[in-house]
Design a protein around this motif. Sequence first.
Motif, short mmCIF file in Angstrom:
data_model
loop_
_atom_site.label_atom_id
_atom_site.label_comp_id
_atom_site.label_asym_id
_atom_site.label_seq_id
_atom_site.Cartn_x
_atom_site.Cartn_y
_atom_site.Cartn_z
N GLN A 54 36.26 54.16 45.77
CA GLN A 54 35.88 53.27 46.85
C GLN A 54 37.08 52.49 47.42
N GLY A 55 38.27 52.78 46.90
CA GLY A 55 39.44 52.00 47.31
C GLY A 55 40.10 52.51 48.58
N PRO A 65 39.05 48.75 44.47
CA PRO A 65 38.30 47.80 45.30
C PRO A 65 37.96 46.50 44.57
N LEU A 66 38.02 46.51 43.24
CA LEU A 66 37.58 45.28 42.58
C LEU A 66 38.66 44.20 42.50
N ASN A 68 42.16 45.04 43.15
CA ASN A 68 43.37 45.44 43.87
C ASN A 68 44.53 45.97 43.03
#
Lengths: 105, 818
Positions: A54-55, A65-66, A68
């Motif tokens: 998801q990044g 995404p959480l 970085n």
Amino acid sequence: MSDWIEVGLLADIPRQGARVLQSPRGPIAVFRTVEDEVFAVLDRCPHKGGPLSQGIVHDRKVACPLHNWVIDLAAGEAVAPDHGCVNRFPVRLDADRVFLQLAEV
Amino acid sequence: MKAKQKLIVIGNGMAGIRTVEEVLKRSPEAYEITVFGAEPHCNYNRILLSPVLAGEKTLKDIVLNDDDWYWKNGITLHKGKTIVAIDRRRRLVRTEDGLETPYDRLLLATGSNPVIIPFPGKDLPGVIGFRDVKDVDRMVDAAEKYRHAVVIGGGLLGLEAANGLRKRGMEVTVVHILDSLMERQLDKPASALLKRALEQDGLRFMMEAQTEALLGEDRVRAVRFKDGNEIPADLVVMAVGIRPNIELAKAAGLHCERGIVVNDTMQTYDPRIYAVGECVQHRGQLFGLVAPLFEQAKVCADHLVEFGIARYQGSVTSTKLKVTGIDLFSAGDFQGGEGYEELCYQDPARSVYKKLTVRENRVRGAVLYGDTGDGAWYFQLMREGTDISAFRESILFGQAHLGDSGHGDQNRASLLPDDAEVCGCNGVCKKTIVDAIVQQKLFTLEDVRAHTKASASCGSCTGLVEQLLHSTLGSDYSVTPAKKPLCKCTERTHEEVRAAIRREGLKSIPAVMQFMEWGTVDGCASCRPALNYYLLCEWPAEYRDDAQSRFINERAHANIQKDGTYSVVPRMWGGVTTPAELRAIAEVAEKYRVPTVKVTGGQRIDLLGVKKDDLPRMWADLNAAGFVSGHAYGKALRTVKTCVGQEWCRFGTQDSTRMGIDLEKMTWGSWTPHKFKMAVSGCPRNCAEATIKDFGVVAVDSGWELHVGGNGGVKVRATDFLCKVETEEQVKEYCGAFMQLYREEARYLERTAPWIERVGLPYVKQRIVDDAAGRQTLFQRFMESQVTAQVDPWAERARGAERNEFQPIRIDRKGLAA
Ligand code: SRM
Ligand SMILES: Cc1cc2nc3c(=O)[nH]c(=O)nc-3n(C[C@H](O)[C@H](O)[C@H](O)COP(=O)(O)OP(=O)(O)OC[C@H]3O[C@@H](n4cnc5c(N)ncnc54)[C@H](O)[C@@H]3O)c2cc1C
Ligand code: SF4
Ligand code: FES
């Protein structure tokens, strides 16, 4: 050595993006870079398990995404100063078809 | 493969090696690097020679790059080898002992030498400068054997030398030609305080004293003055200034004036030869502090690896004196004068003195004595040209006085216990930061952020971290550059990038990167979202949004949660709902087994823990019940909170609920530099908390008060009052115009609160209130961009757009599963 299995077309993966593969080995993130290189890693960030698929993908890297962390997909490691490895899977392109081995490197 | 280019560096000092580090960072394979250094040491932190002299640190503590570092990076280091000639025609350099080495590029970083005034007796043993390890060794040695030391020069370096020698037990007299110490950094009152404190520490001063000769036979014995006076001296340290070390460059025919003349790319007269550090002269200026040298190093490295984008345009510097127990800070035009105002604070009992010089409501200079905790803050206000009118009356009491809990009392940092948590976001305690600074040799806030994550998130502990850098390193070289690049891929600022997009008509991210010579293949997770926003804002009708350059929340139109599931927040206009809507939400929650249903702080309902592949179907169901996306995930319009207002409330003066709904209907869907929140209250009791919103409306009997720039969150800021208007149409026009101004001019990820603090409320008032025609144009541009923005992203995806984003590929051991 396990076999190469076909997982779809290059066009199924967005450029500078990723798709999630639900596999017997768990979720695998398959990335496609701006230069159409393909990498596959287990979809779990070495930091706290964030879904790397998801990044934001840039160069041969992805930013989790959480929190970085930046993961170098070619090296299979977090970019300094962070430390950690991801499990990589061999991938191969045959024309526009993407193949993957479920054994880890 | 082409053979690697050869880079030779002359000078194994702070500027030269910092440049090498910057080159390696950009392109580790670009050069085969050879370094020649006259000193028999690895690169060490010259600044910290003062604490070494004072016995507070050892030589080992101040090494910056050890032998291992050179080896690991494949650099050949020739320690103790002086280069005596450069042959530009044959492109090689020669050492004293005749070794010749060829180069493709040459970097001169030869630093400077102490000025030795040609008094009779200047060559006597015992007369030295204060520049390197050798000088410190000689001073330490003298302190063991002799009693009387004289330091000529009452500047920064002279005082640090004097302090060190005193700490080593010598009787020290400082001889200064002027009537006040450190006249280049301090005004008279601060200078007087400093002198008194140093006298209490046992130093003696001879002010306005003119030295005539140094006396002695096989070693210096005394100093004689013009008036015939003599004082005993077994050691004389001359600290009267430095002179760029340019002999080598001059002999090679490079253009030199006082220093080696370089252009804005740090190139000398010979395009193959670059120069950095104290040996250079740039736009007529010489250098004596490390902060500018580090900036030069970056620019130079950019050109050496042929990124070729950076320009050096000079630096703003600040100074501190590294004498333990004395706190002193100075920066900028601290002397003031014509056209300047002076703000002063004096507390003789505590020996505290603060002076700021101010011009056009901007800090231009600062001298702090006794309490320097806010030095970094004033320096930042000065560099960024922040308008201080809003807090001018309390500015001298410091940043803590502004009530910002995050920054706290700056002096507190050094008093904090080791296990005190400095960064709440990343849970980093003081010891971790201090250890990282010491062990990993960190210099800058950026470094600390990268290594410890402290201050890397919300940034509210930045003040404390800077303070720890200062107290640990004991110097001022942690300053962040005046010009802040958009991200590490470029030297360009947000403003430069936006201007180029407009001026050159750039319409895609690759076009911007190419035009502005980005240093990376396709940017990073910081710049891509920023560029995507800037393009979208500039070309609302034409630009095609780039989903891959959006953070996952905005790409998936839902908030990612810690376990990889998502949350869904539909819009609930103005916080008003109906039984039918609530029923629909309840059904959706049950159908998709939503684990948590929660009322948010923004007056709507959050469905948490949804699986990504369920999102499009869930949205379809919500759409069917009349809901659209709430953009709870976006740098976009979030909520418009309202109170019940006139319709029900006994105090209500206007229909605040209606107003809120109208504003939300007008502005939803717009993308903004950071999230944008609004609220409308029906009377000054302000139940909707309008005065901590980006745009807040408070109804009064005679109309509507408009407030801007509020922020709840990390650093609470109450709004500034913008103006009062009479009609609902005006509220909308001012709202749209304000949002558009913010959209067009704030930096990406800058909320309205810091933006207004940066540009000043008067500026915003001028654009929105005073300039009626300008306001209307802004409003018009806002409404035009809304035409393409108000498309419900959920509906599009529920209909099948971006299907791949939400659908995993299923495989089994043989291949694609059915
Ligand atoms: C859901 C909610 C908490 C709640 O249960 O009430 C919430 C949840 C989050 N907030 Fe908030 N904030 C929520 C109202 C607020 C409020 C109150 C308000 O809006 O009135 C504030 C303070 C007001 C303000 O912004 O000025 C608030 C200040 C923040 C901040 C700090 C912003 C700042 O400028 O300092 C962050 C961090 C950020 O944006 O970088 C944040 C970030 C977040 C994030 C997005 C964190 C993240 O990146 O994952 C949380 C997402 C959870 C999720 O998936 O839904 N949230 N957050 C609220 C959603 C409101 C809505 O309906 O959209
Ligand atoms: C005691 C002291 C305290 C200081 N305190 C501060 C402070 O608090 N804050 C601050 O910002 N700055 C301070 N400075 C200034 C700071 O140290 C200098 O600005 C910085 O070191 C300059 O870096 P440079 O690379 O230009 O020169 P240097 O660090 O001097 O490096 C030049 C190197 O080149 C070598 N060299 C010269 N010619 C040749 C040749 N022909 N062949 C081979 N090698 C050669 C020299 O031997 C030297 O090692 C202080 C300086 C001193 C001496
Ligand atoms: S305050 Fe906001 S960001 Fe912090 S945990 Fe609660 S919801 Fe998350
Ligand atoms: S889980 Fe990936 S950075 Fe924290």
